[in-house]
Design a protein around this motif. Structure first.
Motif, PDB file in Angstrom:
ATOM      1  N   THR A   4     -12.259 -26.439 112.509  1.00 50.68           N
ATOM      2  CA  THR A   4     -12.342 -25.269 113.385  1.00 50.68           C
ATOM      3  C   THR A   4     -11.660 -25.535 114.727  1.00 50.68           C
ATOM      4  N   ASP A   5     -11.732 -26.763 115.223  1.00 51.07           N
ATOM      5  CA  ASP A   5     -11.024 -27.114 116.458  1.00 51.07           C
ATOM      6  C   ASP A   5      -9.524 -26.985 116.262  1.00 51.07           C
ATOM      7  N   THR A   6      -9.041 -27.432 115.128  1.00 52.89           N
ATOM      8  CA  THR A   6      -7.616 -27.342 114.830  1.00 52.89           C
ATOM      9  C   THR A   6      -7.183 -25.884 114.757  1.00 52.89           C
ATOM     10  N   TYR A   7      -7.947 -25.046 114.072  1.00 56.80           N
ATOM     11  CA  TYR A   7      -7.613 -23.628 113.972  1.00 56.80           C
ATOM     12  C   TYR A   7      -7.616 -22.962 115.340  1.00 56.80           C
ATOM     13  N   ASN A   8      -8.588 -23.305 116.168  1.00 54.61           N
ATOM     14  CA  ASN A   8      -8.646 -22.743 117.521  1.00 54.61           C
ATOM     15  C   ASN A   8      -7.445 -23.190 118.351  1.00 54.61           C
ATOM     16  N   ASP A   9      -7.046 -24.433 118.197  1.00 55.78           N
ATOM     17  CA  ASP A   9      -5.862 -24.935 118.905  1.00 55.78           C
ATOM     18  C   ASP A   9      -4.605 -24.198 118.455  1.00 55.78           C
ATOM     19  N   ILE A  10      -4.487 -23.953 117.156  1.00 55.30           N
ATOM     20  CA  ILE A  10      -3.335 -23.219 116.627  1.00 55.30           C
ATOM     21  C   ILE A  10      -3.311 -21.803 117.202  1.00 55.30           C
ATOM     22  N   LYS A  11      -4.459 -21.169 117.261  1.00 58.59           N
ATOM     23  CA  LYS A  11      -4.534 -19.809 117.809  1.00 58.59           C
ATOM     24  C   LYS A  11      -4.122 -19.788 119.278  1.00 58.59           C
ATOM     25  N   GLU A  12      -4.522 -20.791 120.036  1.00 62.05           N
ATOM     26  CA  GLU A  12      -4.136 -20.875 121.447  1.00 62.05           C
ATOM     27  C   GLU A  12      -2.632 -21.076 121.593  1.00 62.05           C
ATOM     28  N   VAL A  13      -2.066 -21.941 120.767  1.00 63.09           N
ATOM     29  CA  VAL A  13      -0.618 -22.170 120.801  1.00 63.09           C
ATOM     30  C   VAL A  13       0.116 -20.881 120.431  1.00 63.09           C
ATOM     31  N   ASN A  14      -0.360 -20.184 119.407  1.00 55.24           N
ATOM     32  CA  ASN A  14       0.258 -18.921 119.001  1.00 55.24           C
ATOM     33  C   ASN A  14       0.258 -17.913 120.140  1.00 55.24           C
TER      34      ASN A  14
END
Length: 105
Positions: A4-14
């Motif tokens: 979930t941390d990885t997905y949240n990081d991806i969303k922030e980068v997006n």
């Protein structure tokens, strides 16, 4: 690191990428197309996105941007600290300019 941390990081980068790309396109379209490595068609789409559309796209758990340095020479020019920094970056920009741009399929 949790998934979930990885997905949240991806969303922030997006979100950061989409906002930056849109601002770059609005400020200096020609430079943005070159620096982002996108086509005029993609630039038109990004420029027209509403804030709601940007948030919706950014919420994907798939990274939306792609790296332009897909060959070892370009990667080496950008990462190599032994050369004079300016010359390596100029050479990398020339090589990147010759690569095909992203287009809408």
């Amino acid at each position: 690191m949790k998934v979930t941390d990885t997905y949240n990081d991806i969303k922030e980068v997006n979100l950061a990428y989409l906002m930056l790309a849109q601002n770059m396109i609005r400020a200096d379209r020609e430079a943005a197309v070159f620096r982002l490595g996108i086509s005029e068609e993609i630039a038109d789409i990004l420029e027209a996105l509403t804030p709601g559309q940007i948030l919706k796209m950014a919420s994907s758990d798939m990274l939306l941007m792609s790296f332009r340095f897909d060959d070892s020479l370009l990667l080496d020019l950008l990462a190599n600290h032994e050369r004079e920094r300016g010359v390596g970056h100029i050479h990398a920009a020339i090589l990147a300019a010759g690569k095909p741009v992203e287009t809408a399929a």
